[in-house]
Design an enzyme around this catalytic site. Structure first.
Site, PDB file in Angstrom:
ATOM      1  N   SER A 133       0.818  -1.219   0.000  1.00 24.82           N
ATOM      2  CA  SER A 133       0.000   0.000   0.000  1.00 24.82           C
ATOM      3  C   SER A 133       0.849   1.266   0.000  1.00 24.82           C
ATOM      4  CB  SER A 133      -0.924   0.003   1.219  1.00 24.82           C
ATOM      5  OG  SER A 133      -0.181  -0.105   2.418  1.00 24.82           O
ATOM      6  N   ASP A 167      -2.957   7.354  10.075  1.00 23.10           N
ATOM      7  CA  ASP A 167      -3.042   6.027  10.695  1.00 23.10           C
ATOM      8  C   ASP A 167      -1.718   5.540  11.266  1.00 23.10           C
ATOM      9  OD1 ASP A 167      -1.612   5.524   8.420  1.00 23.10           O
ATOM     10  OD2 ASP A 167      -3.126   4.235   7.473  1.00 23.10           O
ATOM     11  N   HIS A 181       0.801   5.185   6.879  1.00 26.36           N
ATOM     12  CA  HIS A 181       0.903   5.828   5.571  1.00 26.36           C
ATOM     13  C   HIS A 181       1.263   7.308   5.714  1.00 26.36           C
ATOM     14  CE1 HIS A 181      -1.779   2.307   4.871  1.00 26.36           C
ATOM     15  NE2 HIS A 181      -0.951   2.163   3.840  1.00 26.36           N
TER      16      HIS A 181
END
Length: 797
Positions: free
Chosen positions: A94, A270, A273
């Protein structure tokens, strides 16, 4: 008493430390710094790409500065030009997906982050023929290996750029176990040869894992600690760097994102990221690594090799080398001759007899010495801004970086004040002072990057206009009073203005228009000369005999104003005139004369205002309306007080208007008509009080005498990358770097001013026959340079 102490102190300083001593110290500093930088590059490597990928710091919020080089901010058109017919692949988790999105948004800012996150995401710009893919492989495992293996076997599918990286999923899924780390090492080891094979023909980057903000991590991510991330990064680096035993690995480590994340991870939503601004910085670094060698941006020195020497540069190097050799030969011969003529001792009296023959300095010696010194100085210019020996950094504007140095120089300027030799309006000391403080402010403006702050920009525009105002005032006054329209005067002025710029055009491989201010003042000088020299030649002496000559001069000036107005609003006619060869070679920049038209139009009326002011002032002076005695106000007390009040109000009104500007284009449109208000207001404030005319700042006046050299030299040996960045002689200490580079820069500018003066005496003889022969040689020289330049331009296409 204080004045006496000041003068005694100044003599004491001058006794121990002169300008010559300063220049010797500057030379020693240059040699030491060059040796240190050369040794550093030999030891640490000369590849600025490695620095871009691995090191840097934040200058301010969201402004990243790589170590030793400058990073370019790519526009959409530039990115598409670089990546045309290219395929870029991002493969990983991600975090790599985030980097993919930021990279694509450089090409297409409207691209949206949508769709299933755990799948492949394609992007294609068919118009630009650019393809960028994200491939979802969150772990380094057999699936990722198979994908990479396909690329090694199929040259059609193989991307031109591969950006890979993964680790956090392995930590998360296996709960941070040691077995997972061991498996990660095995998997990295298995794909390392494949990546190395790809890296022989494609650009391959392995993105090291960024740190996390552990306090913000959700419960199912708590096992992803910075300690684990460091262990995985260490494994990746050691394995990928040792994948080839014979030479350095071709797989590039993208470790700079770790440094960026350390400063910005606290802004994460979070804890895992990065915020968007950090991702954009990493994506822009990737773009610089791949595209700088293709696009070759002026303000992007990272990953750019030293430009190859042109034929003209090689010829210039040969000329300066021969001059240096010639001067040393001349010096040795002259020294031997001097030894033979040493004073001898009389045998009877025992007294020394001095040689009565005093050999004058020859023109050849002046030429050789001047070109020898100039050659060494040009070598320094080349080292600073072409040879990639010294470092460069991007500018970053803060209010303190501009206004604090301004306060410093104002204090110094006020401290060093002396009485003027004469008390006339705009006397020589006063104009030198005016040029000096304006030049220092402009230098601070350039190095601080203050052009991004519109109020400062508008005030600096007035300073540039004031220089041009002085051009009109000074040249008109000379021709009007002395009536000297001879070719010798023209050649003197043109040589003084253009000598350094012509040399830099040759040595630094830059067009004449690049140094825009010199073409501007040169053209305006010629406009004033032609206007006054054309029949009928009207001078003050002639006009005093008949009032109608004043009307004739006003008619000439009116026609000049009409021509200026016509060209300002007829861009087509202006461009046709200056697009004719050989004018086009002088006034084109990047194949267009638009920049020249813009620069000329921006201050189109101020030279005329300077001429008109000089005409009115000299007329009032001739009729003895002004009181220019020491300590006397310029007019009667009532008129002087009234004019002072109006001037102060006008000065402040302009500043308030300039400070409230919101749109640069609109303010630039008004600037040519209104800049004269603040200029004339300043002149009246400075000259109406008698005490103000009687003193000047010797500190500012000293800089004013070399203001032209300071303005031109800053392009390459104080700033860098053709003024887009800052020269770094001493890395890691910005304050000390500015002090040292400024000291060297000022010494060089002063020396060039002296060289120009010395050469002007030799190159421009007073007798017309010799002068015309020199002019013929000069025309032939420039003709040869233009022909060689045209050949070079064709070879670059």
């Amino acid at each position: 008493m204080a004045a006496l102490a000041y003068n005694l102190g100044k003599r004491e300083i001058n006794h121990y430390f002169s300008v010559r001593s300063a220049k010797v110290l500057a030379l020693v500093a240059v040699l030491l710094l060059a040796a240190c930088h050369l040794a550093s590059r030999r030891y640490r490597g000369n590849d600025s790409c490695e620095y871009l990928l691995s090191s840097g710091r934040f200058l301010g919020e969201k402004v990243w500065q790589p170590h030793s080089c400058m990073m370019h901010k790519y526009k959409i058109s530039e990115a598409k030009t670089c990546l045309v017919d290219k395929h870029i692949a991002f493969i990983g988790d991600s975090r790599i997906r985030q980097l993919f999105y930021s990279f694509v948004k450089i090409i297409n800012p409207q691209f949206k982050e949508e769709g299933n996150k755990h799948e492949n995401i394609p992007f294609e710009d068919k118009a630009a023929s650019v393809k960028v893919d994200f491939l979802w492989h969150p772990e380094v495992n057999g699936s990722m290996k198979q994908c990479i293996k396909v690329w090694t076997e199929d040259s059609v599918l193989k991307p031109h750029v591969i950006v890979a990286g993964a680790a956090t999923w392995s930590i998360k899924i296996h709960n941070g176990s040691e077995e997972a780390l061991a498996q990660y090492k095995m998997n990295i080891t298995s794909i390392a040869p494949l990546l190395e094979k790809l890296a022989k023909t494609s650009d391959v980057y392995w993105v090291l894992q960024d740190p996390v903000y552990e306090d913000l991590l959700s419960e199912n991510r708590k096992m992803i600690t910075n300690e684990k991330i460091d262990a995985y990064n260490e494994a990746a680096v050691s394995i990928l760097n040792s994948s080839t035993r014979t030479s350095k690995s071709n797989v590039k480590m993208f470790s700079v994102s770790k440094l960026i994340a350390q400063e910005t991870i606290m802004e994460s939503l979070d804890g895992l990221h990065l915020p968007e601004s950090s991702r954009e910085t990493s994506a822009m670094i990737l773009m610089n690594v791949y595209c700088n060698k293709v696009v070759k941006p002026v303000d992007g020195s990272c990953c750019q090799p030293r430009p190859p020497l042109t034929l003209i540069q090689k010829l210039a190097a040969c000329f300066f080398t021969l001059s240096i050799i010639g001067y040393f030969i001349f010096y040795v011969i002259h020294r031997n001759a001097h030894r033979k003529n040493k004073p001898c001792t009389d045998l009877e009296s025992g007294e020394e007899k001095k040689n009565i023959i005093n050999t004058p300095v020859s023109s050849l010696e002046i030429l050789l010495q001047s070109f020898c010194k100039l050659g060494l100085i040009m070598a320094y210019f080349y080292m600073c801004d072409r040879a990639n020996l010294f470092m460069k950094e991007n500018k970053f504007y803060t209010h303190s970086s501009f206004f604090i140095p301004i306060i410093y120089i104002l204090v110094l300027g006020v401290f060093y004040n002396e009485n003027t030799k004469e008390t006339k309006v705009l006397n020589r000391e006063q104009t030198d002072e005016w040029k000096g403080w304006m030049q220092l402010v402009i230098l601070i403006y350039h190095i601080s990057g203050a052009s991004t702050f519109l109020p400062v920009y508008m005030h600096i525009r007035v300073l540039v206009a004031a220089y041009l105002f002085q051009t009109g005032y000074g040249h008109f006054s000379y021709f009007w009073i002395k009536g000297d329209f001879g070719i010798h005067r023209v050649c003197q002025v043109l040589f003084r203005l253009n000598f350094l710029v012509v040399v830099l055009c040759i040595v630094m491989d830059r067009p004449y228009q690049f140094y825009y201010f010199v073409p501007l003042v040169t053209v305006w000088f010629m406009v004033i000369y032609v206007t006054l020299a054309l029949w009928p030649q009207i001078t003050q002496k002639k006009a005093n005999g008949n009032f109608f000559w004043y009307l004739g001069l006003l008619l000439k000036l009116g026609l000049l104003l009409l021509c200026i107005w016509f060209l300002a609003y007829s861009q087509g006619a202006f461009e046709k005139i200056f697009s004719l060869w050989p004018l086009s070679k002088c006034f084109e920049l990047e194949g267009s004369v638009y920049e020249w038209w813009f620069r000329w139009r921006l201050d189109r009326y101020v030279v005329f205002h300077g001429v008109l002011f000089a005409f009115i002032y000299l007329a009032l002076q001739r009729r003895q309306i002004l009181s220019e005695g020491k300590g006397e106000p310029l007019f009667s007390n009532k008129i002087s007080n009234f004019l002072l009040f109006v001037s102060v109000v006008s000065f402040l009104t302009y500043s308030i208007w300039a400070s409230s500007c919101k749109n640069k284009a609109e303010c630039n449109e008004l600037h040519p008509s209104v800049s004269v208000v603040q200029i004339v207001a300043f002149i009246l404030i400075r000259n109406i009080p008698g005490y103000a005319r009687s003193i000047y700042s010797s500190f500012f006046a000293w800089f004013g005498k070399i203001s032209l050299e300071l303005f031109i030299c800053q392009y390459h040996i104080w700033l860098a990358a053709d003024t887009r960045g800052i020269l770094v002689l001493i890395p890691g200490n910005p304050t000390l770097n500015i002090i040292v580079s400024t000291f060297i820069f000022v010494c060089v500018a002063h020396e060039i001013s002296q060289i120009t003066t010395d050469l002007a005496q030799v190159v421009i003889p007073k007798d017309n026959p010799s002068l015309f022969r020199r002019l013929a040689c000069t025309i032939a020289f420039f003709g040869g340079v233009l022909i060689l330049s045209s050949i070079q331009d064709k070879s670059r296409l």
